[in-house]
Design a protein around this motif. Structure first.
Motif, PDB file in Angstrom:
ATOM      1  N   THR A  41      27.881  -6.401  33.468  1.00 28.27           N
ATOM      2  CA  THR A  41      27.522  -5.244  32.655  1.00 28.27           C
ATOM      3  C   THR A  41      26.106  -4.779  32.951  1.00 28.27           C
ATOM      4  OG1 THR A  41      26.694  -6.573  30.826  1.00 28.27           O
ATOM      5  CG2 THR A  41      29.042  -6.010  30.792  1.00 28.27           C
ATOM      6  N   TYR A  42      25.837  -3.570  32.510  1.00 29.14           N
ATOM      7  CA  TYR A  42      24.543  -2.939  32.702  1.00 29.14           C
ATOM      8  C   TYR A  42      23.431  -3.744  32.019  1.00 29.14           C
ATOM      9  CZ  TYR A  42      21.813   1.410  33.352  1.00 29.14           C
ATOM     10  OH  TYR A  42      20.907   2.354  33.733  1.00 29.14           O
ATOM     11  N   ASN A  75      28.829   5.135  32.918  1.00 26.40           N
ATOM     12  CA  ASN A  75      30.144   4.520  32.903  1.00 26.40           C
ATOM     13  C   ASN A  75      30.170   3.602  31.689  1.00 26.40           C
ATOM     14  OD1 ASN A  75      32.654   3.654  33.569  1.00 26.40           O
ATOM     15  ND2 ASN A  75      32.138   3.133  35.685  1.00 26.40           N
ATOM     16  N   ALA A 113      30.607  -0.462  30.929  1.00 29.98           N
ATOM     17  CA  ALA A 113      29.591  -1.484  31.226  1.00 29.98           C
ATOM     18  C   ALA A 113      28.415  -1.433  30.265  1.00 29.98           C
ATOM     19  CB  ALA A 113      29.098  -1.320  32.661  1.00 29.98           C
TER      20      ALA A 113
END
Length: 133
Positions: free
Chosen positions: A2-3, A59, A62
């Motif tokens: 994930t981000y 997006n 994420a």
């Protein structure tokens, strides 16, 4: 990944580089934190405008929070700070810390003792820049 995980990794790497590899200890200085608050203020303005008006879209699978790919995200809450994902704070911090740490490290090493401009130095091959004559 994930981000937020990537952002935390970048922050950790920036702190390790600052404290243990380059040993510039930028994050221990009050001036750095004062400067960072100013940078953070303008980061919130810029990110807020870009995400509020859907110029930049993330997006959302994420990110922390809900799906805002086609609608305006909340100003604060649901993983957002001033419309932008909270994860952007991590990336901004690591980018500033990397840059300042490397800049100070190179300055202490006197990489370029005297700035110069104009024609190339005498040691440059053929006395001119590549591609020019």
């Amino acid at each position: 990944m994930t981000y937020i995980q990537i952002g935390i990794i970048y922050c950790t790497l920036a702190v390790i580089l600052d404290l243990f590899i380059l040993r510039t200890k930028v994050i221990t200085k009050k001036l750095f934190w004062l400067s960072y608050v100013i940078v953070l203020f303008f980061q919130f303005i810029t990110n807020g405008i870009l995400t509020r008006f859907l110029i930049v879209r993330y997006n959302d699978f994420a990110l922390i929070g809900g799906d805002y790919s086609n609608k305006v995200p909340p100003m604060i809450g649901d993983g957002r700070l001033f419309f932008a994902p909270v994860e952007d704070v991590f990336f901004g911090f690591s980018m500033i810390l990397f840059t300042v740490s490397i800049w100070l490290f190179l300055g202490k090493k006197n990489i370029q003792k005297k700035p110069f401009s104009g024609p190339p130095p005498k040691w440059w091959p053929n006395g001119h820049w590549y591609g020019t004559k």
